[in-house]
Structure formats: C-alpha cells, structure tokens
Design a protein around this motif. Structure first.
Motif, PDB file in Angstrom:
ATOM      1  N   LEU A   1      -8.606  47.617 -25.314  1.00  0.00           N
ATOM      2  CA  LEU A   1      -8.243  47.766 -23.817  1.00  0.00           C
ATOM      3  C   LEU A   1     -10.151  47.085 -23.665  1.00  0.00           C
ATOM      4  O   LEU A   1     -10.581  46.738 -22.452  1.00  0.00           O
ATOM      5  N   VAL A   2     -11.160  47.949 -24.815  1.00  0.00           N
ATOM      6  CA  VAL A   2     -12.717  47.806 -24.613  1.00  0.00           C
ATOM      7  C   VAL A   2     -12.936  46.023 -24.797  1.00  0.00           C
ATOM      8  O   VAL A   2     -13.682  45.723 -24.502  1.00  0.00           O
ATOM      9  N   ASP A   3     -12.003  45.740 -26.148  1.00  0.00           N
ATOM     10  CA  ASP A   3     -12.540  44.709 -26.507  1.00  0.00           C
ATOM     11  C   ASP A   3     -12.168  43.325 -25.317  1.00  0.00           C
ATOM     12  O   ASP A   3     -13.049  42.508 -25.263  1.00  0.00           O
ATOM     13  N   GLN A   4     -11.190  43.971 -24.197  1.00  0.00           N
ATOM     14  CA  GLN A   4     -10.602  42.445 -23.578  1.00  0.00           C
ATOM     15  C   GLN A   4     -11.502  43.128 -22.436  1.00  0.00           C
ATOM     16  O   GLN A   4     -11.022  42.709 -21.025  1.00  0.00           O
ATOM     17  N   ASN A   5     -12.258  44.494 -21.891  1.00  0.00           N
ATOM     18  CA  ASN A   5     -12.939  44.226 -20.682  1.00  0.00           C
ATOM     19  C   ASN A   5     -12.453  44.915 -20.159  1.00  0.00           C
ATOM     20  O   ASN A   5     -13.001  44.221 -18.825  1.00  0.00           O
ATOM     21  N   LEU A   6     -12.055  45.223 -20.372  1.00  0.00           N
ATOM     22  CA  LEU A   6     -10.665  45.648 -19.374  1.00  0.00           C
ATOM     23  C   LEU A   6     -10.708  48.211 -19.009  1.00  0.00           C
ATOM     24  O   LEU A   6     -10.495  48.477 -17.921  1.00  0.00           O
ATOM     25  N   VAL A   7     -11.196  48.383 -20.040  1.00  0.00           N
ATOM     26  CA  VAL A   7     -11.977  50.112 -19.715  1.00  0.00           C
ATOM     27  C   VAL A   7     -12.848  50.126 -20.592  1.00  0.00           C
ATOM     28  O   VAL A   7     -13.709  49.139 -21.752  1.00  0.00           O
ATOM     29  N   PHE A   8     -13.915  50.766 -20.337  1.00  0.00           N
ATOM     30  CA  PHE A   8     -14.810  51.444 -21.118  1.00  0.00           C
ATOM     31  C   PHE A   8     -15.094  52.599 -20.890  1.00  0.00           C
ATOM     32  O   PHE A   8     -14.669  53.456 -20.193  1.00  0.00           O
ATOM     33  N   ARG A   9     -15.711  53.802 -22.134  1.00  0.00           N
ATOM     34  CA  ARG A   9     -15.571  54.673 -22.438  1.00  0.00           C
ATOM     35  C   ARG A   9     -17.446  55.240 -22.249  1.00  0.00           C
ATOM     36  O   ARG A   9     -18.185  54.334 -22.267  1.00  0.00           O
ATOM     37  N   ARG A  10     -17.339  56.651 -21.843  1.00  0.00           N
ATOM     38  CA  ARG A  10     -18.764  57.081 -21.390  1.00  0.00           C
ATOM     39  C   ARG A  10     -18.561  58.816 -22.045  1.00  0.00           C
ATOM     40  O   ARG A  10     -17.532  59.037 -21.640  1.00  0.00           O
ATOM     41  N   VAL A  11     -19.237  59.174 -22.755  1.00  0.00           N
ATOM     42  CA  VAL A  11     -19.583  60.809 -23.058  1.00  0.00           C
ATOM     43  C   VAL A  11     -19.481  61.604 -21.220  1.00  0.00           C
ATOM     44  O   VAL A  11     -20.063  61.036 -20.700  1.00  0.00           O
ATOM     45  N   ASP A  12     -18.144  62.453 -22.129  1.00  0.00           N
ATOM     46  CA  ASP A  12     -17.894  63.677 -20.410  1.00  0.00           C
ATOM     47  C   ASP A  12     -19.107  64.146 -20.520  1.00  0.00           C
ATOM     48  O   ASP A  12     -19.658  64.990 -21.188  1.00  0.00           O
ATOM     49  N   PRO A  13     -19.910  64.633 -18.984  1.00  0.00           N
ATOM     50  CA  PRO A  13     -20.853  64.422 -18.837  1.00  0.00           C
ATOM     51  C   PRO A  13     -21.175  66.120 -18.393  1.00  0.00           C
ATOM     52  O   PRO A  13     -21.795  67.264 -18.754  1.00  0.00           O
ATOM     53  N   ALA A  14     -19.753  66.625 -18.310  1.00  0.00           N
ATOM     54  CA  ALA A  14     -19.736  68.045 -18.133  1.00  0.00           C
ATOM     55  C   ALA A  14     -19.298  68.533 -19.789  1.00  0.00           C
ATOM     56  O   ALA A  14     -19.643  70.289 -19.822  1.00  0.00           O
ATOM     57  N   ASP A  15     -18.929  68.117 -20.929  1.00  0.00           N
ATOM     58  CA  ASP A  15     -18.573  68.757 -22.179  1.00  0.00           C
ATOM     59  C   ASP A  15     -19.002  67.533 -23.028  1.00  0.00           C
ATOM     60  O   ASP A  15     -18.095  66.070 -22.994  1.00  0.00           O
ATOM     61  N   ARG A  16     -20.094  67.365 -23.967  1.00  0.00           N
ATOM     62  CA  ARG A  16     -20.882  66.301 -24.351  1.00  0.00           C
ATOM     63  C   ARG A  16     -20.060  66.073 -26.161  1.00  0.00           C
ATOM     64  O   ARG A  16     -19.918  64.981 -26.169  1.00  0.00           O
ATOM     65  N   ARG A  17     -18.833  66.856 -25.586  1.00  0.00           N
ATOM     66  CA  ARG A  17     -18.685  67.026 -26.822  1.00  0.00           C
ATOM     67  C   ARG A  17     -16.779  65.576 -26.769  1.00  0.00           C
ATOM     68  O   ARG A  17     -16.468  65.416 -27.919  1.00  0.00           O
ATOM     69  N   ARG A  18     -16.609  65.288 -25.381  1.00  0.00           N
ATOM     70  CA  ARG A  18     -15.453  64.813 -25.415  1.00  0.00           C
ATOM     71  C   ARG A  18     -16.253  63.641 -24.532  1.00  0.00           C
ATOM     72  O   ARG A  18     -17.110  63.631 -23.892  1.00  0.00           O
ATOM     73  N   VAL A  19     -15.217  61.909 -24.743  1.00  0.00           N
ATOM     74  CA  VAL A  19     -14.932  60.884 -24.683  1.00  0.00           C
ATOM     75  C   VAL A  19     -13.761  60.419 -22.783  1.00  0.00           C
ATOM     76  O   VAL A  19     -13.032  61.374 -23.636  1.00  0.00           O
ATOM     77  N   LEU A  20     -14.458  60.319 -22.296  1.00  0.00           N
ATOM     78  CA  LEU A  20     -14.075  59.545 -21.363  1.00  0.00           C
ATOM     79  C   LEU A  20     -13.613  58.171 -20.904  1.00  0.00           C
ATOM     80  O   LEU A  20     -14.745  57.756 -21.628  1.00  0.00           O
ATOM     81  N   ALA A  21     -12.973  57.634 -20.509  1.00  0.00           N
ATOM     82  CA  ALA A  21     -12.249  56.339 -20.505  1.00  0.00           C
ATOM     83  C   ALA A  21     -12.209  55.887 -18.440  1.00  0.00           C
ATOM     84  O   ALA A  21     -12.093  56.674 -18.474  1.00  0.00           O
TER      85      ALA A  21
END
Length: 163
Positions: free
Chosen positions: A72-92
C-alpha cells in the motif's frame, strides 16, 4: 441456544464467505484485496492507526499485514509516521490518493450491495447487527466491540493454541 453450535458456525461461515466473495468480485476490478480494503476503511477516519489495530481490523497476522502495508505504501495509498505520543509505535494514514481510492471502492461496493440495502437497514437488519455484535463480544470473552468493528483478540488466538 436454538441451534447447535455447528449449525450456527455453518450459517455464519457461509454468510461470511458469500459476502467476501461478492465484495472481492467488485474489488478485483481495482486490483484490491478484501484485506487491503479493510485497512483502507479503518484508515479512512484520518486518525492514524497502529499496526496492531490494522491487523485486528483486517483479520491478518502481523507478518502478512507488514507485507500488505509495504504494498500500500508502494502504491502511494498509505504512509507511515512515528507516533508522537509513543515513539516506539508507527501509525499509518491514508495519502490523498489513498482517500480517493477508498472513496471509489466504497461507492462501487455500495452500488453492488444496493439490492441488499433494504435487508440490511430495516429493523431486522439492525437486530441482526446487534445480535452479531453481542455474539462476537461473548465469543471474545465478553469484551465489547469498538464502533461496530469486531476485533480479534486473545480469545481467537487462544483457539489456535489448543486452549
């Protein structure tokens, strides 16, 4: 219980498989899987979701979700970011293109299901929805579902471990 568990399981499985087959036939025109559609659906709220929530919503194990998310990232449908509240998690999140694709898919699926709309939105449909929510919560150890979305939990995974 009016029905034996195996009869209920058969009816639920049949309804689920027929539903998925019908939705997949629409999604095939867009080279989209039901699991990808489920991920896009959850992300459509714009809030950003972690991988655990996405795996639960798409009914996928973590490794399969990772592969799907990469696609989905390769198709430019989704992007991921580090969760600002918990830098160990990634949010999509959905990209603008992902939002457009999700809207297109929703329109097409709804159009295909239009003939079923009266069955699913009348009083009986609302009752069916409520009963399925209650059944899912009971099978999941009494935990409530969130916003009409059934999530898999320890109860489902425990079955595979022979509990």
């Amino acid at each position: 219980m009016a029905r034996r568990p195996q009869e209920l399981l058969h009816l639920l499985t049949r309804a689920e498989r027929l539903s998925v087959r019908r939705v997949q036939s629409v999604l095939d025109e867009f080279d989209c899987s039901v699991e990808a559609w489920r991920v896009l659906d959850l992300l459509s709220d714009g809030q950003g979701h972690n991988m655990t929530a996405l795996a639960d919503h798409a009914f996928l194990p973590a490794p399969s979700l990772t592969k799907l998310m990469d696609q989905l990232v390769d198709q430019n449908l989704v992007f991921r970011r580090v969760d600002p509240a918990d830098r160990r998690r990634v949010l999509a999140y959905l990209t603008p293109r992902g939002t457009q694709r999700w809207q297109q898919l929703v329109r097409e699926v709804r159009a295909d299901w239009a003939e079923l709309e009266p069955l699913l939105t009348d009083e009986a449909g609302e009752r069916l929805d409520a009963l399925l929510e209650r059944l899912a919560a009971a099978l999941d150890g009494g935990r409530a579902t969130t916003g009409g979305r059934v999530t898999t939990g320890r109860g489902e995974r425990a079955v595979g471990r022979g509990r």
